[in-house]
Design a protein around this motif. Structure first.
Motif, PDB file in Angstrom:
ATOM      1  N   ASP A  91       0.386  -1.334   5.823  1.00 62.82           N
ATOM      2  CA  ASP A  91      -0.550  -0.877   6.856  1.00 62.82           C
ATOM      3  C   ASP A  91       0.146   0.205   7.678  1.00 62.82           C
ATOM      4  O   ASP A  91       1.024  -0.101   8.493  1.00 62.82           O
ATOM      5  CB  ASP A  91      -0.957  -2.056   7.745  1.00 62.82           C
ATOM      6  CG  ASP A  91      -2.041  -1.682   8.757  1.00 62.82           C
ATOM      7  OD1 ASP A  91      -2.218  -0.469   9.013  1.00 62.82           O
ATOM      8  OD2 ASP A  91      -2.704  -2.586   9.292  1.00 62.82           O
ATOM      9  N   PRO A  92      -0.216   1.494   7.474  1.00 62.64           N
ATOM     10  CA  PRO A  92       0.438   2.569   8.230  1.00 62.64           C
ATOM     11  C   PRO A  92       0.335   2.379   9.739  1.00 62.64           C
ATOM     12  O   PRO A  92       1.211   2.811  10.487  1.00 62.64           O
ATOM     13  CB  PRO A  92      -0.314   3.830   7.771  1.00 62.64           C
ATOM     14  CG  PRO A  92      -0.903   3.470   6.447  1.00 62.64           C
ATOM     15  CD  PRO A  92      -1.221   2.011   6.526  1.00 62.64           C
ATOM     16  N   GLY A  93      -0.733   1.723  10.184  1.00 58.46           N
ATOM     17  CA  GLY A  93      -0.899   1.503  11.616  1.00 58.46           C
ATOM     18  C   GLY A  93      -0.003   0.419  12.167  1.00 58.46           C
ATOM     19  O   GLY A  93       0.287   0.395  13.364  1.00 58.46           O
ATOM     20  N   MET A  94       0.447  -0.511  11.299  1.00 60.30           N
ATOM     21  CA  MET A  94       1.340  -1.601  11.711  1.00 60.30           C
ATOM     22  C   MET A  94       2.413  -1.799  10.637  1.00 60.30           C
ATOM     23  O   MET A  94       2.332  -2.731   9.822  1.00 60.30           O
ATOM     24  CB  MET A  94       0.557  -2.901  11.926  1.00 60.30           C
ATOM     25  CG  MET A  94      -0.405  -2.883  13.092  1.00 60.30           C
ATOM     26  SD  MET A  94      -1.129  -4.527  13.403  1.00 60.30           S
ATOM     27  CE  MET A  94       0.324  -5.450  13.979  1.00 60.30           C
ATOM     28  N   PRO A  95       3.418  -0.927  10.612  1.00 59.76           N
ATOM     29  CA  PRO A  95       4.456  -1.027   9.571  1.00 59.76           C
ATOM     30  C   PRO A  95       5.166  -2.376   9.547  1.00 59.76           C
ATOM     31  O   PRO A  95       5.664  -2.804   8.506  1.00 59.76           O
ATOM     32  CB  PRO A  95       5.428   0.099   9.950  1.00 59.76           C
ATOM     33  CG  PRO A  95       4.639   1.047  10.784  1.00 59.76           C
ATOM     34  CD  PRO A  95       3.644   0.209  11.515  1.00 59.76           C
ATOM     35  N   VAL A  96       5.193  -3.076  10.688  1.00 59.11           N
ATOM     36  CA  VAL A  96       5.908  -4.345  10.744  1.00 59.11           C
ATOM     37  C   VAL A  96       5.287  -5.390   9.822  1.00 59.11           C
ATOM     38  O   VAL A  96       5.962  -6.343   9.407  1.00 59.11           O
ATOM     39  CB  VAL A  96       5.954  -4.858  12.206  1.00 59.11           C
ATOM     40  CG1 VAL A  96       4.583  -5.370  12.652  1.00 59.11           C
ATOM     41  CG2 VAL A  96       7.007  -5.939  12.383  1.00 59.11           C
ATOM     42  N   LEU A  97       4.013  -5.226   9.463  1.00 53.28           N
ATOM     43  CA  LEU A  97       3.366  -6.176   8.554  1.00 53.28           C
ATOM     44  C   LEU A  97       3.917  -6.067   7.133  1.00 53.28           C
ATOM     45  O   LEU A  97       3.654  -6.933   6.298  1.00 53.28           O
ATOM     46  CB  LEU A  97       1.847  -5.951   8.534  1.00 53.28           C
ATOM     47  CG  LEU A  97       1.122  -6.175   9.867  1.00 53.28           C
ATOM     48  CD1 LEU A  97      -0.380  -5.986   9.687  1.00 53.28           C
ATOM     49  CD2 LEU A  97       1.416  -7.562  10.434  1.00 53.28           C
ATOM     50  N   GLY A  98       4.684  -5.023   6.854  1.00 55.16           N
ATOM     51  CA  GLY A  98       5.334  -4.886   5.552  1.00 55.16           C
ATOM     52  C   GLY A  98       6.763  -5.393   5.554  1.00 55.16           C
ATOM     53  O   GLY A  98       7.477  -5.233   4.563  1.00 55.16           O
ATOM     54  N   GLY A  99       7.170  -6.012   6.660  1.00 56.44           N
ATOM     55  CA  GLY A  99       8.550  -6.453   6.786  1.00 56.44           C
ATOM     56  C   GLY A  99       8.731  -7.951   6.671  1.00 56.44           C
ATOM     57  O   GLY A  99       7.767  -8.731   6.700  1.00 56.44           O
ATOM     58  N   LEU A 100       9.987  -8.347   6.551  1.00 51.85           N
ATOM     59  CA  LEU A 100      10.363  -9.759   6.486  1.00 51.85           C
ATOM     60  C   LEU A 100      11.162 -10.083   7.740  1.00 51.85           C
ATOM     61  O   LEU A 100      12.213  -9.488   7.988  1.00 51.85           O
ATOM     62  CB  LEU A 100      11.205 -10.035   5.238  1.00 51.85           C
ATOM     63  CG  LEU A 100      11.557 -11.491   4.959  1.00 51.85           C
ATOM     64  CD1 LEU A 100      10.331 -12.239   4.459  1.00 51.85           C
ATOM     65  CD2 LEU A 100      12.669 -11.586   3.930  1.00 51.85           C
ATOM     66  N   HIS A 101      10.645 -11.015   8.534  1.00 55.50           N
ATOM     67  CA  HIS A 101      11.334 -11.403   9.763  1.00 55.50           C
ATOM     68  C   HIS A 101      12.388 -12.452   9.424  1.00 55.50           C
ATOM     69  O   HIS A 101      12.091 -13.484   8.819  1.00 55.50           O
ATOM     70  CB  HIS A 101      10.333 -11.971  10.771  1.00 55.50           C
ATOM     71  CG  HIS A 101      10.886 -12.095  12.150  1.00 55.50           C
ATOM     72  ND1 HIS A 101      11.264 -11.005  12.895  1.00 55.50           N
ATOM     73  CD2 HIS A 101      11.141 -13.184  12.914  1.00 55.50           C
ATOM     74  CE1 HIS A 101      11.715 -11.406  14.068  1.00 55.50           C
ATOM     75  NE2 HIS A 101      11.658 -12.718  14.107  1.00 55.50           N
ATOM     76  N   VAL A 102      13.618 -12.155   9.785  1.00 54.89           N
ATOM     77  CA  VAL A 102      14.755 -13.022   9.457  1.00 54.89           C
ATOM     78  C   VAL A 102      15.307 -13.613  10.756  1.00 54.89           C
ATOM     79  O   VAL A 102      15.581 -12.884  11.709  1.00 54.89           O
ATOM     80  CB  VAL A 102      15.856 -12.234   8.727  1.00 54.89           C
ATOM     81  CG1 VAL A 102      17.011 -13.158   8.352  1.00 54.89           C
ATOM     82  CG2 VAL A 102      15.294 -11.550   7.483  1.00 54.89           C
TER      83      VAL A 102
END
Length: 356
Positions: free
Chosen positions: A140-151
């Motif tokens: 989601d270009p508007g919310m790049p964090v949704l493509g991440g893994l929270h560690v």
């Protein structure tokens, strides 16, 4: 325009999306000679027969293909041309990955930045966990964090979490060596995916953190670097804490449910939970439902899902049996193994009319 009718270079440029100067360059290189050149004025003319080839040439150059390779593709049969394009893309991606890793090394040397040990884990276990949790990410270009893994590293636990707003997946691992410090950040999912092969083939992976990323260090393979995403990760702990009480629990074989979902041809399905088992109601006459034996406790209810939300949540469950904890038609369902609790996925339902 008839195929034999000549077009001036300006008209041909408009038809093909190339500039006149680019057409002159390709003509001079012998890759795309004009159909005719005026011997007196030097004006160049093209035909409609050349349009398709020129557009293909432009597209190949847009993916940074060298002239020699472009010529080979244009002259090849379709199957060979497709193979040459795949080889070029693989080379570009491999080069980009190498540049990314070298850039990380350069940045570390420029700042003389030290890394902080986080935890050490078995490579195959870490790779499987990353792959499972990353199924809940979204581009989601508007919310790049949704493509991440929270560690999150906390003492004896390392927790991985991802969400695309319709699913939330979280898995907790027990490190071989416990976390040296409490630490939390969101790591690029794309870069972790690229590192999965190296992680999976390593007996032990040491995770070290810097202010810009994490290092995945191994004894016998090249260290891998994955950058951190600066955006704030959604407050998933608050969401988990605010979940309502479970009203129904369904336990059934994972393979049976997956096979039924694979054979379901509709986009949506409504699950009907009764004391006799689990039944998927037909959305219409063209997409028949199915019935599966299951152990059910609690209230009967009906809940609807989009197949692309429910299937990945079921497929990543560890073990032979899947457990569904339901809270009502409009509440997220918790999906996890019936005998292991270290991987949990929340899947959001849709309304009975299939609206979000």
């Amino acid at each position: 325009m008839p195929n034999f009718e000549l077009m001036p270079i300006g008209v041909f440029a408009q038809r093909t999306g190339l500039t006149s100067s680019a057409l002159r360059f390709y003509a001079d290189s012998g890759l795309l000679p004009p159909a005719e050149t005026d011997p007196v004025s030097g004006y160049r003319y093209y035909t409609a027969d050349q349009v398709a080839k020129t557009i293909e040439l432009r597209q190949l150059r847009e993916i940074a293909m060298p002239l020699q390779a472009v010529e080979a593709v244009l002259d090849a049969e379709p199957d060979d041309a497709a193979r040459l394009i795949d080889e070029h893309v693989a080379k570009v991606l491999g080069g980009a990955e190498a540049v990314q890793q070298k850039a990380a090394l350069i940045k570390s040397s420029l700042t003389n930045e030290s890394s902080v040990p986080i935890a050490a884990l078995k490579g195959p276990v870490l790779a499987d966990a990353i792959e499972q949790v990353l199924t809940a990410t979204a581009s989601d270009p508007g919310m790049p964090v949704l493509g991440g893994l929270h560690v999150e590293a906390r003492g004896e636990e390392l927790t991985l979490t991802a969400t695309d707003r319709y699913r939330l997946a979280t898995r907790t691992l027990i490190p071989v060596e416990p976390a040296a410090t409490t630490w939390a950040a969101t790591v690029s999912g794309d870069e972790l995916r690229a590192a999965l092969g190296e992680i999976r083939r390593s007996m032990l992976v040491r995770v070290e953190a810097t202010s810009h990323g994490i290092w995945l260090r191994t004894a016998d393979r090249e260290d891998r670097h994955c950058r951190l995403l600066p955006e704030e990760f959604p407050d998933h702990r608050l969401m988990l804490a605010s979940l309502s009480e479970v009203t129904s629990r369904v336990t059934l074989p994972k393979d049976l449910l997956l096979r039924a979902l694979e054979e379901h041809s509709g986009r949506w399905l409504s699950l009907c939970v009764t004391r006799h088992g689990l039944k998927a109601l037909a959305a219409d006459d063209e997409h028949p439902g199915f019935s599966l034996p299951a152990v059910v406790t609690g209230q009967a209810l009906q809940i609807s899902f989009e197949l692309t939300t429910l299937y990945p949540a079921i497929s990543t469950v560890i073990g032979p049996d899947v457990m569904l904890d339901l809270r009502g038609p409009g509440q997220p369902v918790t999906v996890r193994s019936a005998d292991r609790g270290d991987l949990t996925t929340l899947a959001m339902p849709v309304k009975p009319d299939h609206s979000a």
